[in-house]
Design a protein around this motif. Structure first.
Motif, PDB file in Angstrom:
ATOM      1  N   THR A  67      23.808  14.632  -3.254  1.00  0.00           N
ATOM      2  CA  THR A  67      23.956  16.043  -2.933  1.00  0.00           C
ATOM      3  C   THR A  67      24.342  16.167  -1.463  1.00  0.00           C
ATOM      4  OG1 THR A  67      21.599  16.234  -2.426  1.00  0.00           O
ATOM      5  CG2 THR A  67      22.280  16.780  -4.664  1.00  0.00           C
ATOM      6  N   PRO A  68      25.130  17.181  -1.124  1.00  0.00           N
ATOM      7  CA  PRO A  68      25.579  17.289   0.265  1.00  0.00           C
ATOM      8  C   PRO A  68      24.464  17.653   1.244  1.00  0.00           C
ATOM      9  CG  PRO A  68      26.370  19.135  -1.038  1.00  0.00           C
ATOM     10  CD  PRO A  68      25.709  18.187  -1.982  1.00  0.00           C
ATOM     11  N   ASP A  69      23.398  18.288   0.783  1.00  0.00           N
ATOM     12  CA  ASP A  69      22.339  18.706   1.696  1.00  0.00           C
ATOM     13  C   ASP A  69      21.135  17.775   1.632  1.00  0.00           C
ATOM     14  OD1 ASP A  69      21.710  19.490  -0.854  1.00  0.00           O
ATOM     15  OD2 ASP A  69      20.671  21.312  -0.237  1.00  0.00           O
ATOM     16  N   GLN A  70      21.371  16.473   1.615  1.00  0.00           N
ATOM     17  CA  GLN A  70      20.263  15.535   1.596  1.00  0.00           C
ATOM     18  C   GLN A  70      20.131  14.858   2.952  1.00  0.00           C
ATOM     19  OE1 GLN A  70      21.198  12.860  -1.567  1.00  0.00           O
ATOM     20  NE2 GLN A  70      21.972  11.292  -0.216  1.00  0.00           N
ATOM     21  N   VAL A  71      18.911  14.468   3.264  1.00  0.00           N
ATOM     22  CA  VAL A  71      18.613  13.795   4.517  1.00  0.00           C
ATOM     23  C   VAL A  71      18.090  12.407   4.160  1.00  0.00           C
ATOM     24  CG1 VAL A  71      17.168  13.817   6.583  1.00  0.00           C
ATOM     25  CG2 VAL A  71      18.057  15.967   5.663  1.00  0.00           C
ATOM     26  N   THR A  72      18.649  11.386   4.778  1.00  0.00           N
ATOM     27  CA  THR A  72      18.233  10.013   4.513  1.00  0.00           C
ATOM     28  C   THR A  72      17.278   9.560   5.603  1.00  0.00           C
ATOM     29  OG1 THR A  72      20.338   9.529   3.457  1.00  0.00           O
ATOM     30  CG2 THR A  72      19.026   7.650   4.155  1.00  0.00           C
ATOM     31  N   GLU A 103      10.098  24.027   4.008  1.00  0.00           N
ATOM     32  CA  GLU A 103       9.319  25.081   3.355  1.00  0.00           C
ATOM     33  C   GLU A 103      10.191  26.226   2.868  1.00  0.00           C
ATOM     34  OE1 GLU A 103       6.313  26.050   6.172  1.00  0.00           O
ATOM     35  OE2 GLU A 103       5.253  24.169   5.853  1.00  0.00           O
ATOM     36  N   THR A 104      11.484  26.166   3.141  1.00  0.00           N
ATOM     37  CA  THR A 104      12.384  27.224   2.682  1.00  0.00           C
ATOM     38  C   THR A 104      12.873  26.921   1.269  1.00  0.00           C
ATOM     39  OG1 THR A 104      14.316  26.116   3.617  1.00  0.00           O
ATOM     40  CG2 THR A 104      13.153  27.673   5.046  1.00  0.00           C
ATOM     41  N   ALA A 105      13.512  27.904   0.665  1.00  0.00           N
ATOM     42  CA  ALA A 105      14.000  27.746  -0.710  1.00  0.00           C
ATOM     43  C   ALA A 105      15.157  26.749  -0.793  1.00  0.00           C
ATOM     44  CB  ALA A 105      14.437  29.092  -1.271  1.00  0.00           C
ATOM     45  N   ASP A 106      15.965  26.672   0.248  1.00  0.00           N
ATOM     46  CA  ASP A 106      17.105  25.742   0.241  1.00  0.00           C
ATOM     47  C   ASP A 106      16.795  24.473   1.037  1.00  0.00           C
ATOM     48  OD1 ASP A 106      17.039  27.098   2.625  1.00  0.00           O
ATOM     49  OD2 ASP A 106      19.212  27.236   2.825  1.00  0.00           O
ATOM     50  N   ALA A 107      15.612  23.922   0.803  1.00  0.00           N
ATOM     51  CA  ALA A 107      15.175  22.713   1.501  1.00  0.00           C
ATOM     52  C   ALA A 107      16.044  21.525   1.097  1.00  0.00           C
ATOM     53  CB  ALA A 107      13.718  22.433   1.185  1.00  0.00           C
ATOM     54  N   PRO A 108      16.335  20.633   2.036  1.00  0.00           N
ATOM     55  CA  PRO A 108      17.167  19.471   1.687  1.00  0.00           C
ATOM     56  C   PRO A 108      16.378  18.447   0.879  1.00  0.00           C
ATOM     57  CG  PRO A 108      16.419  19.288   3.945  1.00  0.00           C
ATOM     58  CD  PRO A 108      15.963  20.641   3.447  1.00  0.00           C
ATOM     59  N   LEU A 109      17.097  17.663   0.110  1.00  0.00           N
ATOM     60  CA  LEU A 109      16.501  16.546  -0.615  1.00  0.00           C
ATOM     61  C   LEU A 109      16.314  15.401   0.376  1.00  0.00           C
ATOM     62  CD1 LEU A 109      15.757  15.022  -3.275  1.00  0.00           C
ATOM     63  CD2 LEU A 109      18.159  14.377  -3.379  1.00  0.00           C
ATOM     64  N   ILE A 110      15.131  14.823   0.416  1.00  0.00           N
ATOM     65  CA  ILE A 110      14.830  13.713   1.308  1.00  0.00           C
ATOM     66  C   ILE A 110      14.946  12.420   0.500  1.00  0.00           C
ATOM     67  CG2 ILE A 110      13.145  12.681   2.871  1.00  0.00           C
ATOM     68  CD1 ILE A 110      13.997  15.435   3.775  1.00  0.00           C
ATOM     69  N   THR A 111      15.787  11.511   0.945  1.00  0.00           N
ATOM     70  CA  THR A 111      15.855  10.190   0.325  1.00  0.00           C
ATOM     71  C   THR A 111      15.213   9.206   1.294  1.00  0.00           C
ATOM     72  OG1 THR A 111      18.069   9.805   1.213  1.00  0.00           O
ATOM     73  CG2 THR A 111      17.927  10.684  -1.011  1.00  0.00           C
ATOM     74  N   LEU A 112      14.204   8.491   0.808  1.00  0.00           N
ATOM     75  CA  LEU A 112      13.437   7.576   1.640  1.00  0.00           C
ATOM     76  C   LEU A 112      13.805   6.151   1.284  1.00  0.00           C
ATOM     77  CD1 LEU A 112      11.217   7.206   3.764  1.00  0.00           C
ATOM     78  CD2 LEU A 112       9.549   7.277   1.908  1.00  0.00           C
ATOM     79  N   ARG A 113      14.312   5.423   2.265  1.00  0.00           N
ATOM     80  CA  ARG A 113      14.655   4.007   2.109  1.00  0.00           C
ATOM     81  C   ARG A 113      13.651   3.208   2.924  1.00  0.00           C
ATOM     82  NH1 ARG A 113      19.209   2.578   4.664  1.00  0.00           N
ATOM     83  NH2 ARG A 113      19.814   1.035   3.124  1.00  0.00           N
ATOM     84  N   ALA A 114      12.948   2.289   2.284  1.00  0.00           N
ATOM     85  CA  ALA A 114      11.953   1.473   2.982  1.00  0.00           C
ATOM     86  C   ALA A 114      12.170   0.009   2.654  1.00  0.00           C
ATOM     87  CB  ALA A 114      10.540   1.906   2.583  1.00  0.00           C
ATOM     88  N   ASP A 115      12.018  -0.851   3.665  1.00  0.00           N
ATOM     89  CA  ASP A 115      12.189  -2.281   3.484  1.00  0.00           C
ATOM     90  C   ASP A 115      11.099  -2.826   2.577  1.00  0.00           C
ATOM     91  OD1 ASP A 115      13.859  -4.526   5.240  1.00  0.00           O
ATOM     92  OD2 ASP A 115      12.022  -5.286   4.309  1.00  0.00           O
ATOM     93  N   GLY A 134       5.922  19.985   4.407  1.00  0.00           N
ATOM     94  CA  GLY A 134       6.371  20.861   3.335  1.00  0.00           C
ATOM     95  C   GLY A 134       7.519  20.295   2.516  1.00  0.00           C
ATOM     96  N   CYS A 135       7.900  19.061   2.785  1.00  0.00           N
ATOM     97  CA  CYS A 135       8.996  18.428   2.035  1.00  0.00           C
ATOM     98  C   CYS A 135       8.430  17.910   0.722  1.00  0.00           C
ATOM     99  CB  CYS A 135       9.612  17.282   2.842  1.00  0.00           C
ATOM    100  SG  CYS A 135      10.322  17.804   4.405  1.00  0.00           S
ATOM    101  N   ARG A 136       8.766  18.570  -0.368  1.00  0.00           N
ATOM    102  CA  ARG A 136       8.220  18.210  -1.676  1.00  0.00           C
ATOM    103  C   ARG A 136       9.227  17.468  -2.550  1.00  0.00           C
ATOM    104  NH1 ARG A 136       4.445  19.873   0.899  1.00  0.00           N
ATOM    105  NH2 ARG A 136       3.094  21.626   0.438  1.00  0.00           N
ATOM    106  N   SER A 137      10.486  17.486  -2.161  1.00  0.00           N
ATOM    107  CA  SER A 137      11.527  16.819  -2.936  1.00  0.00           C
ATOM    108  C   SER A 137      11.924  15.526  -2.219  1.00  0.00           C
ATOM    109  CB  SER A 137      12.729  17.746  -3.090  1.00  0.00           C
ATOM    110  OG  SER A 137      13.724  17.131  -3.848  1.00  0.00           O
ATOM    111  N   ILE A 138      11.272  14.421  -2.623  1.00  0.00           N
ATOM    112  CA  ILE A 138      11.485  13.125  -1.982  1.00  0.00           C
ATOM    113  C   ILE A 138      11.922  12.127  -3.047  1.00  0.00           C
ATOM    114  CG2 ILE A 138      10.440  11.291  -0.623  1.00  0.00           C
ATOM    115  CD1 ILE A 138       8.278  13.365   0.181  1.00  0.00           C
TER     116      ILE A 138
END
Length: 149
Positions: A67-72, A103-115, A134-138
């Motif tokens: 998705t374009p609004d995701q944060v890695t 916490e907003t309605a258009d919160a970005p998707l967080i993708t978590l990369r861990a070694d 408040g990041c619930r979409s991980i």
């Protein structure tokens, strides 16, 4: 003999007309070059998503859509945290997460990369900070695996 000269002269004029009338562009080499460039970009685009070198664990999970609004977010082998490609200074993770607007309605998707060599507690500490902000979409990122564990 006169007929032979006249017929050879007319065939020369005919060839000259055909050469002068050709105004077509051969697009086959252009199409070939464009297809090669397309393949190169398709192969290299997934490699450009994150510049932090991480040895991801294996999983048989289905891939998620980009998705374009995701944060890695990445956690490298030494435990340093990166947001996209920039390193987060020690103790500054809550301040950085506050800028995401989770916490907003258009919160970005967080993708978590861990070694894979990281302690499970370190990964859970980062996920706890994400939850607190408040990041619930991980989404947890892994490598694809061919066999079941």
């Amino acid at each position: 003999m006169a007929m032979g000269i006249a017929s050879s002269g007319s065939s020369r004029r005919g060839r000259a007309r055909r050469r002068a009338a050709m105004a077509d562009i051969n697009v086959t080499p252009l199409v070939d070059v464009m297809l090669v460039l397309l393949i190169i970009f398709m192969v290299t685009a997934p490699l450009l998503t994150s510049g932090v070198p991480i040895d991801l664990p294996d999983s048989r999970a289905n891939p998620l859509d980009q998705t374009p609004d995701q944060v890695t977010m990445s956690i490298d082998r030494d435990g340093f945290i990166f947001v996209d490609d920039s390193r987060v200074p020690a103790g500054q993770l809550p301040a950085v997460l506050g800028r995401f607007g989770c916490e907003t309605a258009d919160a970005p998707l967080i993708t978590l990369r861990a070694d894979r060599a990281l302690d499970y507690g370190r990964v859970m500490a980062v996920m706890g900070e994400l939850n607190r902000a408040g990041c619930r979409s991980i989404s947890l990122v892994t490598n694809g695996s061919a066999e079941a564990p």
